[in-house]
Design an enzyme around this catalytic site. Structure first.
Site, PDB file in Angstrom:
ATOM      1  N   SER A  40      -0.427 -39.664  -4.959  1.00  0.00           N
ATOM      2  CA  SER A  40      -1.096 -38.866  -3.929  1.00  0.00           C
ATOM      3  C   SER A  40      -2.117 -39.735  -3.224  1.00  0.00           C
ATOM      4  O   SER A  40      -2.679 -40.662  -3.818  1.00  0.00           O
ATOM      5  CB  SER A  40      -1.817 -37.671  -4.557  1.00  0.00           C
ATOM      6  OG  SER A  40      -2.651 -37.051  -3.598  1.00  0.00           O
TER       7      SER A  40
ATOM      8  N   TYR B  38      -7.229 -34.059 -10.887  1.00  0.00           N
ATOM      9  CA  TYR B  38      -5.997 -34.368 -10.168  1.00  0.00           C
ATOM     10  C   TYR B  38      -6.077 -35.759  -9.536  1.00  0.00           C
ATOM     11  O   TYR B  38      -5.155 -36.571  -9.663  1.00  0.00           O
ATOM     12  CB  TYR B  38      -5.767 -33.290  -9.102  1.00  0.00           C
ATOM     13  CG  TYR B  38      -4.550 -33.497  -8.249  1.00  0.00           C
ATOM     14  CD1 TYR B  38      -3.270 -33.288  -8.768  1.00  0.00           C
ATOM     15  CD2 TYR B  38      -4.661 -33.893  -6.918  1.00  0.00           C
ATOM     16  CE1 TYR B  38      -2.140 -33.479  -7.975  1.00  0.00           C
ATOM     17  CE2 TYR B  38      -3.543 -34.073  -6.127  1.00  0.00           C
ATOM     18  CZ  TYR B  38      -2.287 -33.866  -6.648  1.00  0.00           C
ATOM     19  OH  TYR B  38      -1.181 -34.055  -5.875  1.00  0.00           O
TER      20      TYR B  38
HETATM   21  N1  LIG Z   1       1.994 -30.935  -1.465  1.00  0.00           N
HETATM   22  C1  LIG Z   1       1.141 -31.921  -1.263  1.00  0.00           C
HETATM   23  O1  LIG Z   1       0.355 -31.938  -0.289  1.00  0.00           O
HETATM   24  C2  LIG Z   1       1.103 -33.081  -2.184  1.00  0.00           C
HETATM   25  C3  LIG Z   1       0.303 -34.174  -1.831  1.00  0.00           C
HETATM   26  C4  LIG Z   1       0.278 -35.279  -2.661  1.00  0.00           C
HETATM   27  C5  LIG Z   1       1.030 -35.289  -3.807  1.00  0.00           C
HETATM   28  N2  LIG Z   1       1.785 -34.193  -4.132  1.00  0.00           N
HETATM   29  C6  LIG Z   1       2.565 -34.284  -5.364  1.00  0.00           C
HETATM   30  O2  LIG Z   1       3.924 -34.088  -5.061  1.00  0.00           O
HETATM   31  C7  LIG Z   1       4.600 -33.601  -6.230  1.00  0.00           C
HETATM   32  C8  LIG Z   1       5.404 -32.358  -5.854  1.00  0.00           C
HETATM   33  O3  LIG Z   1       4.487 -31.341  -5.536  1.00  0.00           O
HETATM   34  P1  LIG Z   1       4.780 -30.147  -4.516  1.00  0.00           P
HETATM   35  O4  LIG Z   1       3.636 -30.115  -3.571  1.00  0.00           O
HETATM   36  O5  LIG Z   1       6.174 -30.210  -4.001  1.00  0.00           O
HETATM   37  O6  LIG Z   1       4.579 -28.910  -5.487  1.00  0.00           O
HETATM   38  P2  LIG Z   1       5.611 -27.824  -6.035  1.00  0.00           P
HETATM   39  O7  LIG Z   1       4.809 -26.983  -6.950  1.00  0.00           O
HETATM   40  O8  LIG Z   1       6.329 -27.175  -4.905  1.00  0.00           O
HETATM   41  O9  LIG Z   1       6.652 -28.712  -6.848  1.00  0.00           O
HETATM   42  C9  LIG Z   1       6.458 -29.161  -8.148  1.00  0.00           C
HETATM   43  C10 LIG Z   1       7.703 -28.820  -8.917  1.00  0.00           C
HETATM   44  O10 LIG Z   1       7.609 -29.387 -10.225  1.00  0.00           O
HETATM   45  C11 LIG Z   1       8.067 -28.425 -11.137  1.00  0.00           C
HETATM   46  N3  LIG Z   1       7.524 -28.663 -12.456  1.00  0.00           N
HETATM   47  C12 LIG Z   1       6.235 -28.518 -12.850  1.00  0.00           C
HETATM   48  N4  LIG Z   1       6.124 -28.751 -14.155  1.00  0.00           N
HETATM   49  C13 LIG Z   1       7.366 -29.059 -14.601  1.00  0.00           C
HETATM   50  C14 LIG Z   1       7.896 -29.394 -15.867  1.00  0.00           C
HETATM   51  N5  LIG Z   1       7.136 -29.453 -16.957  1.00  0.00           N
HETATM   52  N6  LIG Z   1       9.212 -29.642 -15.965  1.00  0.00           N
HETATM   53  C15 LIG Z   1      10.017 -29.587 -14.877  1.00  0.00           C
HETATM   54  N7  LIG Z   1       9.564 -29.268 -13.652  1.00  0.00           N
HETATM   55  C16 LIG Z   1       8.258 -29.008 -13.517  1.00  0.00           C
HETATM   56  C17 LIG Z   1       7.570 -27.101 -10.563  1.00  0.00           C
HETATM   57  O11 LIG Z   1       8.225 -26.005 -11.139  1.00  0.00           O
HETATM   58  C18 LIG Z   1       7.871 -27.299  -9.102  1.00  0.00           C
HETATM   59  O12 LIG Z   1       9.204 -26.916  -8.809  1.00  0.00           O
HETATM   60  C19 LIG Z   1       3.506 -33.367  -7.269  1.00  0.00           C
HETATM   61  O13 LIG Z   1       3.394 -34.484  -8.109  1.00  0.00           O
HETATM   62  C20 LIG Z   1       2.250 -33.247  -6.425  1.00  0.00           C
HETATM   63  O14 LIG Z   1       1.094 -33.559  -7.157  1.00  0.00           O
HETATM   64  C21 LIG Z   1       1.848 -33.097  -3.351  1.00  0.00           C
END
Ligand SMILES: NC(=O)c1ccc[n+]([C@@H]2O[C@H](COP(=O)([O-])OP(=O)(O)OC[C@H]3O[C@@H](n4cnc5c(N)ncnc54)[C@H](O)[C@@H]3O)[C@@H](O)[C@H]2O)c1
Length: 270
Positions: free
Chosen positions: A154, A167
């Site tokens: 991130s 985080y």
């Molecule tokens: N959305 C943003 O702005 C953003 C920014 C920077 C980084 N991220 C990172 O991107 C990644 C994806 O996040 P997102 O925003 O798409 O969120 P999201 O919640 O839509 O997706 C995360 C997915 O991971 C799954 N998950 C969580 N724990 C799990 C486990 N133990 N086993 C299997 N699956 C599991 C969840 O069920 C979900 O489907 C994360 O690492 C998040 O920290 C997101």
């Protein structure tokens, strides 16, 4: 190395957290670039929807249930995918996110942040998010002498954001672990890179970015104000960097890097 620069037709991609917003879009991009894709997650319903979307675009995809926090579960998933699609050559670690308990309310005392909440965020983003899947899938990649691992870090792993301290620290550790693994496996045919998104609306951060009526929260407005492109990202905008990092020819000499996709957020100070 023969073949087209961005050709993924020989690749088998496993996208952990492909059930989510960003992982799902990354899986879609990999599928549309020709990789066979396994969506890994805990929700068969959301995973199945993504499988259908990839198939509708002419790609090959399956859903494989697994919990990223369990080594046994990941090992079973790895073996099931190998027997259906072949040995995984591209691993996207996209399970992760923040937890409300680990978010400091505005004006609150950092010294009161609970240890349990801190550990929960570190476990999800670092242990289930990168460590265990990289060990399990990395093992078979090293044995095959081929692989690309893409860890979702991130922008907050480089610039600690207010309130989301656990985080941000966990994502900084993801970038560090990415560099460690890149060196560890550099001569084994396995490349390891991080992809750091800026702000992309998804379930796990919706409450921080938007009010209940859908308007931007004060924090959401602050973020937009600091982003040179003056908007949030859309998940599809991670597709290009994902395909590039996955493609054995296009990124053959790229490992241990952190690719930032943030509309310029981290490039400006005010
Ligand atoms: N959305 C943003 O702005 C953003 C920014 C920077 C980084 N991220 C990172 O991107 C990644 C994806 O996040 P997102 O925003 O798409 O969120 P999201 O919640 O839509 O997706 C995360 C997915 O991971 C799954 N998950 C969580 N724990 C799990 C486990 N133990 N086993 C299997 N699956 C599991 C969840 O069920 C979900 O489907 C994360 O690492 C998040 O920290 C997101």
């Amino acid at each position: 190395m023969s073949g087209k620069l961005f050709d993924l037709s020989g690749e088998v991609a496993a996208v952990i957290g492909g059930t989510g917003a960003l992982g799902g879009a990354m899986a879609q991009a990999l599928g549309e670039a020709g990789a066979k894709v396994a969506i890994i997650g805990r929700s068969a319903e959301r995973g199945g929807e993504r499988v259908q979307q990839i198939q509708a675009a002419g790609g090959t995809a399956i859903f494989q249930s697994a919990d990223a926090m369990s080594r046994d579960s990941l090992t079973a998933a790895r073996d099931a995918i190998a027997s259906q699609l072949g040995t995984v050559t591209v691993l996207v670690n996209a399970a992760g996110g923040n937890k409300p308990d680990a978010t400091l309310p505005p004006g609150s005392d950092f010294c009161k942040l609970s240890n349990a909440a801190w550990n929960e965020v570190f476990d999800l983003n670092l242990v289930g998010g990168v460590l265990l899947p990289s060990q399990v899938f990395g093992e078979s990649m090293v044995a095959a002498g081929k692989g690309s691992i893409i860890n979702i870090a991130s922008m907050s792993g480089m610039i600690p954001l207010s309130r989301v301290v656990a985080y941000s620290a966990a994502k900084a550790a993801v970038i560090n672990l990415t560099m460690f693994l890149a060196r560890e496996w550099a001569t084994k045919g396995v490349r390891v890179n991080a992809l750091s998104p800026g702000f992309f609306p998804a379930e796990q951060n919706r409450k921080l970015l938007f009010n209940d009526d859908g308007s931007y929260s004060a924090r959401g407005q602050q973020i937009i104000g600091h982003t040179p492109m003056a908007r949030f990202g859309t998940a599809e905008e991670l597709g290009g960097a994902t395909v590039w990092l996955a493609a054995p020819k296009a990124s053959s000499f790229v490992t241990g890097q952190n690719i930032v996709v943030d509309g310029g957020f981290s490039s400006v100070t005010i």
